[in-house]
Design a protein around this motif. Structure first.
Motif, PDB file in Angstrom:
ATOM      1  N   MET A  88      58.837  41.796  47.577  1.00  0.00           N
ATOM      2  CA  MET A  88      60.358  41.977  47.049  1.00  0.00           C
ATOM      3  C   MET A  88      58.621  42.663  45.571  1.00  0.00           C
ATOM      4  O   MET A  88      59.784  43.619  45.280  1.00  0.00           O
ATOM      5  CB  MET A  88      60.512  41.099  46.300  1.00  0.00           C
ATOM      6  N   ALA A  89      57.911  42.968  46.058  1.00  0.00           N
ATOM      7  CA  ALA A  89      56.798  43.387  44.503  1.00  0.00           C
ATOM      8  C   ALA A  89      56.047  43.833  45.087  1.00  0.00           C
ATOM      9  O   ALA A  89      55.323  44.433  44.293  1.00  0.00           O
ATOM     10  CB  ALA A  89      55.441  41.541  44.090  1.00  0.00           C
ATOM     11  N   ILE A  90      56.158  44.249  45.992  1.00  0.00           N
ATOM     12  CA  ILE A  90      55.003  45.041  46.582  1.00  0.00           C
ATOM     13  C   ILE A  90      55.945  46.659  47.371  1.00  0.00           C
ATOM     14  O   ILE A  90      56.913  46.597  48.600  1.00  0.00           O
ATOM     15  CB  ILE A  90      54.309  44.756  47.975  1.00  0.00           C
ATOM     16  N   ALA A  91      55.788  47.596  46.610  1.00  0.00           N
ATOM     17  CA  ALA A  91      56.646  48.709  46.917  1.00  0.00           C
ATOM     18  C   ALA A  91      56.582  49.590  48.570  1.00  0.00           C
ATOM     19  O   ALA A  91      57.553  49.811  49.251  1.00  0.00           O
ATOM     20  CB  ALA A  91      56.880  50.027  45.568  1.00  0.00           C
ATOM     21  N   SER A  92      54.997  49.254  49.278  1.00  0.00           N
ATOM     22  CA  SER A  92      54.698  50.275  49.425  1.00  0.00           C
ATOM     23  C   SER A  92      54.466  49.080  51.324  1.00  0.00           C
ATOM     24  O   SER A  92      53.134  48.549  50.472  1.00  0.00           O
ATOM     25  CB  SER A  92      53.996  51.417  49.827  1.00  0.00           C
ATOM     26  N   PRO A 146      39.998  33.295  31.842  1.00  0.00           N
ATOM     27  CA  PRO A 146      39.203  34.190  31.047  1.00  0.00           C
ATOM     28  C   PRO A 146      38.334  34.211  30.803  1.00  0.00           C
ATOM     29  O   PRO A 146      37.371  32.943  30.005  1.00  0.00           O
ATOM     30  CB  PRO A 146      40.274  34.038  30.854  1.00  0.00           C
ATOM     31  N   GLY A 147      37.053  35.570  30.924  1.00  0.00           N
ATOM     32  CA  GLY A 147      36.089  35.123  30.552  1.00  0.00           C
ATOM     33  C   GLY A 147      34.927  34.233  31.518  1.00  0.00           C
ATOM     34  O   GLY A 147      33.375  34.637  31.038  1.00  0.00           O
ATOM     35  N   SER A 148      35.507  34.385  32.638  1.00  0.00           N
ATOM     36  CA  SER A 148      34.661  34.223  33.493  1.00  0.00           C
ATOM     37  C   SER A 148      33.851  34.943  34.516  1.00  0.00           C
ATOM     38  O   SER A 148      32.378  35.019  35.274  1.00  0.00           O
ATOM     39  CB  SER A 148      35.154  34.006  34.841  1.00  0.00           C
ATOM     40  N   ASN A 149      34.534  36.405  34.763  1.00  0.00           N
ATOM     41  CA  ASN A 149      33.618  37.651  35.138  1.00  0.00           C
ATOM     42  C   ASN A 149      33.402  37.133  36.825  1.00  0.00           C
ATOM     43  O   ASN A 149      32.289  37.788  36.772  1.00  0.00           O
ATOM     44  CB  ASN A 149      31.878  37.716  34.461  1.00  0.00           C
ATOM     45  N   ALA A 150      34.240  36.421  36.539  1.00  0.00           N
ATOM     46  CA  ALA A 150      33.969  36.062  38.281  1.00  0.00           C
ATOM     47  C   ALA A 150      35.415  36.845  39.284  1.00  0.00           C
ATOM     48  O   ALA A 150      36.558  37.157  38.529  1.00  0.00           O
ATOM     49  CB  ALA A 150      34.372  34.883  38.919  1.00  0.00           C
ATOM     50  N   THR A 151      34.845  37.332  40.557  1.00  0.00           N
ATOM     51  CA  THR A 151      36.274  37.720  41.281  1.00  0.00           C
ATOM     52  C   THR A 151      37.501  36.182  41.220  1.00  0.00           C
ATOM     53  O   THR A 151      37.300  35.641  41.205  1.00  0.00           O
ATOM     54  CB  THR A 151      35.964  37.784  42.415  1.00  0.00           C
ATOM     55  N   CYS A 152      38.349  37.016  41.287  1.00  0.00           N
ATOM     56  CA  CYS A 152      39.840  36.192  41.893  1.00  0.00           C
ATOM     57  C   CYS A 152      40.434  36.347  43.038  1.00  0.00           C
ATOM     58  O   CYS A 152      40.054  38.164  43.804  1.00  0.00           O
ATOM     59  CB  CYS A 152      40.365  36.056  40.488  1.00  0.00           C
ATOM     60  N   GLU A 153      40.997  35.434  43.610  1.00  0.00           N
ATOM     61  CA  GLU A 153      41.910  35.089  44.907  1.00  0.00           C
ATOM     62  C   GLU A 153      43.123  35.631  44.723  1.00  0.00           C
ATOM     63  O   GLU A 153      43.150  35.401  43.929  1.00  0.00           O
ATOM     64  CB  GLU A 153      41.056  34.709  46.298  1.00  0.00           C
ATOM     65  N   GLY A 154      43.878  36.009  45.878  1.00  0.00           N
ATOM     66  CA  GLY A 154      44.652  36.482  46.315  1.00  0.00           C
ATOM     67  C   GLY A 154      45.687  37.434  46.553  1.00  0.00           C
ATOM     68  O   GLY A 154      44.941  38.877  46.828  1.00  0.00           O
ATOM     69  N   ALA A 155      46.626  38.079  46.451  1.00  0.00           N
ATOM     70  CA  ALA A 155      47.711  38.934  46.584  1.00  0.00           C
ATOM     71  C   ALA A 155      47.307  39.554  45.288  1.00  0.00           C
ATOM     72  O   ALA A 155      48.051  39.259  44.023  1.00  0.00           O
ATOM     73  CB  ALA A 155      48.933  39.283  47.205  1.00  0.00           C
ATOM     74  N   PHE A 156      47.108  40.703  45.061  1.00  0.00           N
ATOM     75  CA  PHE A 156      47.261  41.773  44.203  1.00  0.00           C
ATOM     76  C   PHE A 156      47.606  42.639  44.463  1.00  0.00           C
ATOM     77  O   PHE A 156      48.367  43.254  45.624  1.00  0.00           O
ATOM     78  CB  PHE A 156      45.975  42.731  43.483  1.00  0.00           C
ATOM     79  N   VAL A 157      48.926  43.918  43.522  1.00  0.00           N
ATOM     80  CA  VAL A 157      49.923  44.663  43.637  1.00  0.00           C
ATOM     81  C   VAL A 157      49.389  46.207  42.838  1.00  0.00           C
ATOM     82  O   VAL A 157      48.353  45.958  41.606  1.00  0.00           O
ATOM     83  CB  VAL A 157      51.397  45.097  43.351  1.00  0.00           C
ATOM     84  N   THR A 158      48.918  47.412  43.756  1.00  0.00           N
ATOM     85  CA  THR A 158      47.679  48.159  42.769  1.00  0.00           C
ATOM     86  C   THR A 158      49.135  48.611  41.746  1.00  0.00           C
ATOM     87  O   THR A 158      50.088  49.186  41.735  1.00  0.00           O
ATOM     88  CB  THR A 158      48.128  49.590  43.804  1.00  0.00           C
ATOM     89  N   SER A 159      48.516  49.422  40.632  1.00  0.00           N
ATOM     90  CA  SER A 159      49.876  49.373  39.345  1.00  0.00           C
ATOM     91  C   SER A 159      49.274  51.367  39.013  1.00  0.00           C
ATOM     92  O   SER A 159      48.984  51.865  39.711  1.00  0.00           O
ATOM     93  CB  SER A 159      49.559  48.667  38.220  1.00  0.00           C
ATOM     94  N   LEU A 225      43.520  57.818  47.129  1.00  0.00           N
ATOM     95  CA  LEU A 225      44.818  58.301  47.325  1.00  0.00           C
ATOM     96  C   LEU A 225      45.444  57.518  48.632  1.00  0.00           C
ATOM     97  O   LEU A 225      45.896  57.571  49.455  1.00  0.00           O
ATOM     98  CB  LEU A 225      43.822  59.333  48.382  1.00  0.00           C
ATOM     99  N   LYS A 226      44.785  56.041  49.260  1.00  0.00           N
ATOM    100  CA  LYS A 226      45.085  55.942  51.169  1.00  0.00           C
ATOM    101  C   LYS A 226      45.883  54.359  50.130  1.00  0.00           C
ATOM    102  O   LYS A 226      46.746  54.391  50.852  1.00  0.00           O
ATOM    103  CB  LYS A 226      43.834  55.487  51.506  1.00  0.00           C
ATOM    104  N   LEU A 227      45.449  54.150  48.642  1.00  0.00           N
ATOM    105  CA  LEU A 227      46.773  52.645  48.343  1.00  0.00           C
ATOM    106  C   LEU A 227      47.580  53.438  47.441  1.00  0.00           C
ATOM    107  O   LEU A 227      48.160  52.962  47.732  1.00  0.00           O
ATOM    108  CB  LEU A 227      45.561  51.954  47.853  1.00  0.00           C
ATOM    109  N   GLY A 228      47.289  53.983  47.016  1.00  0.00           N
ATOM    110  CA  GLY A 228      47.973  54.669  45.534  1.00  0.00           C
ATOM    111  C   GLY A 228      48.750  53.478  44.622  1.00  0.00           C
ATOM    112  O   GLY A 228      48.286  52.433  44.488  1.00  0.00           O
ATOM    113  N   GLN A 229      49.892  53.820  44.568  1.00  0.00           N
ATOM    114  CA  GLN A 229      50.752  52.868  43.835  1.00  0.00           C
ATOM    115  C   GLN A 229      51.565  51.561  44.175  1.00  0.00           C
ATOM    116  O   GLN A 229      51.997  52.182  45.024  1.00  0.00           O
ATOM    117  CB  GLN A 229      51.620  53.108  41.872  1.00  0.00           C
ATOM    118  N   GLY A 230      51.340  50.447  44.216  1.00  0.00           N
ATOM    119  CA  GLY A 230      52.585  49.603  44.377  1.00  0.00           C
ATOM    120  C   GLY A 230      52.266  49.469  46.161  1.00  0.00           C
ATOM    121  O   GLY A 230      53.137  49.075  47.203  1.00  0.00           O
TER     122      GLY A 230
END
Length: 238
Positions: A88-92, A146-159, A225-230
């Motif tokens: 529901m949070a990911i458009a495409s 915050p401030g860890s300068n580390a990569t975080c895991e999980g699902a992101f949606v492009t904005s 180009l390939k990911l775009g938004q959403g």
């Protein structure tokens, strides 16, 4: 000389009689044809028997999603599960990206996958310095702090896109508890010189970001180009 009335009358009567008889014969003949045609026996003609069409072999449904070549199947399944969980949070849902941080930074590990065709393009991507303090080239840990300068895991949606410290960039929204601070931490997609392939030739590894998904300068346009938004980016190691 004019023909006598009686003779003319007689001749017309004879002619009329002849026409009636002829007409009756024609009608009789037509009627006779119809009757014969009606009572003519119907001869059954053999119909050629055609063999039943051969049915195609049943197509077996795949037991779960099939990972494209070069993508770890267990990681791909987890990414698809995340896509379903956050649908529901990911458009495409046509394309996704998977960052496989089980691999070293010298290995292409940012998979952009077309879920309709199965096509996959894999690029280099850097991880955060807080995830690899000794700069071994391999991610050691994730962090959402915050401030860890580390990569975080999980699902992101492009904005949305913006121009920042590293030029053209794209904001990311974290969808899991493990990356919920992504927006506040400015975890984004951008390009960087330290993520270019020549770094591997010189140092055997890429440089490190502050937790962002930093790609090579020549690859940023492809990612946009390939990911775009959403669309989803899934970050994981196991």
């Amino acid at each position: 000389m004019t023909e006598p009335f009686d003779a003319a009358h007689t001749r017309r009567a004879m002619l009329k009689s002849a026409l009636v008889m002829a007409s009756g014969a024609v009608v009789s003949a037509c009627t006779s044809n119809r009757i014969v045609a009606a009572v003519e026996p119907i001869v059954a003609r053999p119909v050629p028997v055609q063999a039943a069409p051969k049915l195609a072999e049943p197509v077996l449904a795949a037991k779960g999603p099939v990972a494209p070549a070069g993508v770890r199947p267990e990681l791909f399944r987890k990414a698809i599960a995340a896509l379903d969980r956050h649908s529901m949070a990911i458009a495409s849902h046509d394309r996704i990206a998977i960052a496989d941080f089980s691999l070293k930074s010298a290995d292409p590990r940012f998979h952009i996958i077309n879920l309709g065709t199965g096509q996959c393009e894999t690029l280099l991507v850097a991880h955060g310095m807080g995830s690899d303090p000794d700069h071994t080239g391999l991610l050691q840990r994730f962090s959402n702090d915050p401030g860890s300068n580390a990569t975080c895991e999980g699902a992101f949606v492009t904005s949305d896109y913006y121009t920042g410290q590293h030029g053209a960039s794209q904001r990311l929204l974290g969808l899991d508890t493990t990356n919920s601070n992504a927006l506040d931490r400015a975890i984004v997609v951008h390009s960087a010189w330290y993520a270019n392939p020549d770094m591997i030739q010189k140092w055997g590894k890429l440089g490190r970001s502050q937790g962002c998904f930093a790609v090579g300068e020549a690859d940023l346009e492809t990612v946009f180009l390939k990911l775009g938004q959403g669309r989803m980016i899934y970050s994981a190691k196991v």
